[in-house]
Design an enzyme around this catalytic site. Structure first.
Site, PDB file in Angstrom:
ATOM      1  N   GLU A 111       0.870  -1.169   0.000  1.00  0.00           N
ATOM      2  CA  GLU A 111       0.000   0.000   0.000  1.00  0.00           C
ATOM      3  C   GLU A 111       0.901   1.212   0.000  1.00  0.00           C
ATOM      4  O   GLU A 111       1.569   1.504   0.994  1.00  0.00           O
ATOM      5  CB  GLU A 111      -0.811   0.027   1.290  1.00  0.00           C
TER       6      GLU A 111
ATOM      7  N   ASP B 190      -5.829   8.714  10.469  1.00  0.00           N
ATOM      8  CA  ASP B 190      -4.598   8.040  10.863  1.00  0.00           C
ATOM      9  C   ASP B 190      -4.226   8.325  12.304  1.00  0.00           C
ATOM     10  O   ASP B 190      -4.460   9.408  12.823  1.00  0.00           O
ATOM     11  CB  ASP B 190      -3.444   8.472   9.950  1.00  0.00           C
TER      12      ASP B 190
END
Lengths: 263, 404
Positions: free
Chosen positions: A54, A65
């Site tokens: 990724e 995040d």
């Protein structure tokens, strides 16, 4: 239309055929610790056993995040990373024999131009995009562009998703569905595992061919547990932390351990 | 012309929507359903009306600013006094309403982002009143320049978290609140303080602030016998502006102005003027005008007023901008501070620096329209919280003086 890079569906099927329990999917952000350093780390990820990389694009407002990836993204941006650098990283991963998917917050793709991004991603050998802040309901342009370039569109599903939403997500996704427990937060392990297992089975019941699980996996043992029920185990923060603390060597060691758990 | 005030979302033209993680979609659906039901539920309406009357202090006054008028080209100027609300700004209108909704949804915890601290104080107040837990996220830069509001929130029982990542201002506080919400959504309601964020927040917050415009419309008709020629408000995220604009959008003869923070000047790059210096994109859950670089990375905004220091703007404002129904102009720090001084000296009213942007804009509009004009200005908050900034700007602190 030329398809230059492997798509995630084919990669996941190959993992299955070689008899592994699940694929290892590793996340690293472009530009951390430097542009060259990040590309070197992604290539090492492939060499050490990750099936899919990724390729994360740092963003100024990574609302989903946790602190580890936030910090790495800030460093990447401070290093002057640009959206176009993502394609350099994708090419490197593809050349190293890995399958590359981009993970990006939507505004960066939008500003690059959805069609242009799809075209350049395909040319670079990328498989598709994971879109953490784009739901299928808002994705008309991306559905069209990903169809035109035969790219994977990996939408997220959450434990809170209703059956109707699960159906939409499964129908709209290609490659695999990203089963997220809680985004950005590494939760209590046993609880998260319970949610993730349940979510994967709901996705499968709804017709998803493949579902990969992203949660706070950091060890080979944990990877093995998730590999029991998921088609792929997604690891992010733990890899970023390893890269930060011990460079490529520590990243390689952790990747091997995780890959063993998935084998 | 269709009545733009009836816009219900999720889209305002090409703006709005829900650009948000899937994990939060069910929560947004639940909020929307609860909000829609509450709109037609007399019990909810009664409860809110009663709190507006007996707790917030509504209706807020409409005050004619007869001496300030001289600085507005002699135009008649009426101020909608949201500064007189309990907690000192319009923010309580929305915070209290959302807290009531949260209770209906069985949530026990409220979280909020805050810039100047007014929305944080309003949410902490609602939480105290309704016996709920409260946690507020505030950029580190803002906790320093709005220290009094931090103390207020803590006194009210809220936990205040100084956010030290990114630009350490409102946008980063919003990111942090969003992270908290994703992780704790089962028992937590995120009280977004402005007409931004994913649907249904822009439409819902507008509906809770619309009381400003509805009251003001009736009040100015009574006081002046006609509709105003122009309505002026400052626009950060844009909730006080949408609140007052909503009641006048259908009146095509009424000019509507939104004043953004021009900071040190749009040409310097240090500003928060999304319409002069930004372009459409996606941030914090909706498609709207944002300050961003070529790649779409959010650019840091700047304003002397923490409440306007935000690189994005509510999506309905983007629509009203593109359809030219509302005129958006930047007001620089210096003009805003001059308006703070002028209103204080001519009317004995100390405005919030945010609201002073609307006053400075009204001075401009009044001079343009002349003495026959009738202006309505939303005085969205009071300036008590800004005393340190103002004292430094005007050099009002005695040398060596220490506040104890």
């Amino acid at each position: 239309m030329t398809t230059r890079g492997a798509r995630t569906g084919a990669t996941l099927d190959a993992v299955d055929e070689r008899g592994a329990k699940a694929a290892l999917i590793g996340y690293l952000p472009v530009g951390f610790p430097s542009l060259e350093g990040s590309i070197e780390a992604m290539v090492e990820l492939v060499r050490s056993g990750a099936d899919i990389v990724e390729v994360g694009m740092p963003y100024s407002d990574p609302g989903m995040d946790g602190p580890v990836i936030q910090h790495a993204a800030e460093r990447g941006l401070a290093n002057g990373v640009r959206t176009r650098d993502v394609f350099t990283a994708v090419s490197a991963v593809a050349e190293a024999g890995g399958t590359a998917v981009v993970m990006s917050y939507w505004n960066l793709v939008l500003q690059y131009g959805v069609e242009a991004f799809a075209r350049d991603l395909d040319s670079a050998g990328g498989a598709g995009i994971i879109t953490p802040d784009l739901i299928p309901d808002e994705a008309d342009d991306w559905l069209a562009a990903s169809d035109a370039h035969d790219l994977d569109r990996i939408f997220l599903a959450a434990p809170s998703s209703t059956p109707e939403r699960i159906a939409t997500i499964v129908e709209s996704s290609r490659g695999f569905v990203y089963a997220a427990s809680t985004m950005g937060v590494t939760g209590v392990r046993s609880e998260v595992d319970h949610h993730a297992r349940d979510l994967v089975s709901r996705l499968k019941d709804a017709g998803a061919a493949r579902a990969c699980v992203g949660l706070g996996v950091s060890t080979g043992e944990q990877a093995a547990e998730v590999a029991d029920y998921a088609d792929g185990v997604i690891v992010g923060s733990a890899l970023v932390r390893a890269l930060e603390n011990g460079g490529v060597a520590e990243l390689a060691a952790l990747t091997e351990q995780l890959a063993e758990g998935c084998a | 012309m269709t009545d733009l005030s009836q816009e219900q979302g999720p889209y305002f033209g090409p703006f709005g929507g829900r650009f948000i993680p899937e994990a939060l979609i069910p929560a947004l659906d639940e909020i929307e359903e609860t909000w829609r039901k509450s709109q037609v539920d007399p019990a909810f309406t009664e409860e809110l009306l009663e709190l507006q009357r007996s707790y917030i202090g509504r209706p807020s006054l409409l005050t004619e600013a007869t001496r300030f008028s001289a600085h507005c080209g002699g135009a008649r100027v009426f101020l909608k006094r949201e500064d007189l609300n309990h907690t000192g700004s319009h923010k309580i209108n929305n915070a209290l309403a959302q807290a009531l909704l949260a209770k209906r949804m069985g949530k026990t915890r409220l979280i909020a982002e805050t810039g100047a601290g007014q929305h944080g104080v309003a949410t902490a107040t609602a939480a105290a009143l309704l016996d709920m837990e409260c946690e507020v996220y505030m950029g580190e830069e803002d906790t320093a320049r709005q220290a009094l509001n931090v103390a207020r929130m803590r006194l009210l029982g809220a936990k205040v978290n100084a956010v030290s990542n990114g630009t350490r201002t409102l946008k980063d506080a919003m990111n942090e609140a969003m992270r908290d919400w994703v992780a704790n959504v089962a028992r937590t309601h995120y009280v977004i303080g402005t007409v931004a964020g994913p649907h249904p927040f822009p439409a819902m917050v507008r509906s809770f602030q619309r009381v400003i415009g509805d009251e003001a419309r009736g009040q100015i008709l009574e006081a002046a016998g006609r509709l105003p020629d122009a309505v002026c408000a400052c626009v950060g995220g844009g909730s006080n502006a949408m609140g007052i604009f909503a009641a006048f959008l259908a009146d095509t003869e009424v000019r509507i102005y939104g004043f953004e923070a021009g900071g040190e000047g749009v040409e310097t790059g240090r500003h928060a003027a999304r319409f002069s210096g930004g372009r459409p994109g996606v941030l914090h859950g909706s498609a709207t005008y944002i300050l961003q670089d070529e790649d779409g990375q959010t650019r840091a905004s700047h304003s002397i007023s923490a409440g306007l220091d935000y690189p994005s703007v509510g999506p309905e404002h983007s629509y009203l901008h593109d359809t030219a129904r509302v005129i958006y102009e930047p007001v620089v720090d210096e003009e805003a501070m001059e308006a703070v001084r002028l209103l204080s000296r001519t009317e004995g009213i100390i405005p919030a620096i945010e609201s002073a942007h609307a006053l400075a804009g009204a001075m401009r509009v009044g001079r343009e329209l002349g003495p026959e004009a009738l202006l309505l200005v939303n005085l969205s908050g009071r300036g008590d919280k800004d005393m340190t900034t103002a004292a430094k700007w005007f050099d009002y602190f005695d040398e060596g003086a220490v506040q104890v």
